[in-house]
Scaffold this motif. Sequence first.
Motif, PDB file in Angstrom:
ATOM      1  N   ALA A   1       0.831  -1.208   0.000  1.00  0.00           N
ATOM      2  CA  ALA A   1       0.000   0.000   0.000  1.00  0.00           C
ATOM      3  C   ALA A   1       0.866   1.259   0.000  1.00  0.00           C
ATOM      4  O   ALA A   1       0.553   2.243  -0.676  1.00  0.00           O
TER       5      ALA A   1
ATOM      6  N   PHE B   1       2.145   1.688  -3.496  1.00  0.00           N
ATOM      7  CA  PHE B   1       1.047   2.200  -4.321  1.00  0.00           C
ATOM      8  C   PHE B   1       0.874   3.701  -4.076  1.00  0.00           C
ATOM      9  O   PHE B   1       0.684   4.487  -5.003  1.00  0.00           O
ATOM     10  N   TRP B   2       0.902   4.095  -2.799  1.00  0.00           N
ATOM     11  CA  TRP B   2       0.737   5.490  -2.393  1.00  0.00           C
ATOM     12  C   TRP B   2       1.811   6.361  -3.047  1.00  0.00           C
ATOM     13  O   TRP B   2       1.513   7.400  -3.631  1.00  0.00           O
TER      14      TRP B   2
ATOM     15  N   TRP C   1       1.316   6.536  -6.870  1.00  0.00           N
ATOM     16  CA  TRP C   1       0.143   7.337  -7.181  1.00  0.00           C
ATOM     17  C   TRP C   1       0.419   8.829  -6.978  1.00  0.00           C
ATOM     18  O   TRP C   1       0.022   9.669  -7.796  1.00  0.00           O
TER      19      TRP C   1
ATOM     20  N   LEU D   1      -4.622   4.623   4.818  1.00  0.00           N
ATOM     21  CA  LEU D   1      -4.653   4.043   3.488  1.00  0.00           C
ATOM     22  C   LEU D   1      -5.335   2.687   3.494  1.00  0.00           C
ATOM     23  O   LEU D   1      -5.066   1.863   4.366  1.00  0.00           O
TER      24      LEU D   1
ATOM     25  N   HIS E   1      -5.127  -2.753  -0.685  1.00  0.00           N
ATOM     26  CA  HIS E   1      -5.640  -3.397  -1.890  1.00  0.00           C
ATOM     27  C   HIS E   1      -4.536  -4.233  -2.504  1.00  0.00           C
ATOM     28  O   HIS E   1      -3.352  -3.922  -2.361  1.00  0.00           O
TER      29      HIS E   1
ATOM     30  N   TYR F   1      -2.869  -2.219  -7.897  1.00  0.00           N
ATOM     31  CA  TYR F   1      -2.679  -0.776  -8.005  1.00  0.00           C
ATOM     32  C   TYR F   1      -3.936  -0.109  -8.558  1.00  0.00           C
ATOM     33  O   TYR F   1      -4.345   0.955  -8.096  1.00  0.00           O
TER      34      TYR F   1
ATOM     35  N   PHE G   1      -6.446   0.258  -5.838  1.00  0.00           N
ATOM     36  CA  PHE G   1      -5.971   1.273  -4.896  1.00  0.00           C
ATOM     37  C   PHE G   1      -6.290   2.673  -5.417  1.00  0.00           C
ATOM     38  O   PHE G   1      -6.900   3.477  -4.714  1.00  0.00           O
TER      39      PHE G   1
END
Length: 102
Positions: free
Chosen positions: A7, A10-11, A14, A76, A79, A82, A85
Amino acid sequence: MRHENQAFMFWKDWLLEVDEGTRPVTLQQILTFVSGVDTIPLLGFPYPPQLEFLHGDNDSRRVFPEANTCQVVLRLPLHTSYDNFIHFMESGILQSPTFGVI
């Protein structure tokens, strides 16, 4: 812990896309979602911003991000992909201004 690391990655990915302007969300919208203000206060926040993770596979609301604007905490969702998410992050942030509006 593996899901939290995923996560977090991904954060970060993103956020880079948001900063490049390729996502429908802006950094200012993320700041507003997390802190309740659209600019960083001149003296900073009273508490250091924090990231936490939402656990609970059986809770359907855990798919969206959550924030505590008083403590400046972003929670967060976890997931496995991606695409999921970013879908839930963007949906949660973009729909948050209408939360509670009937």
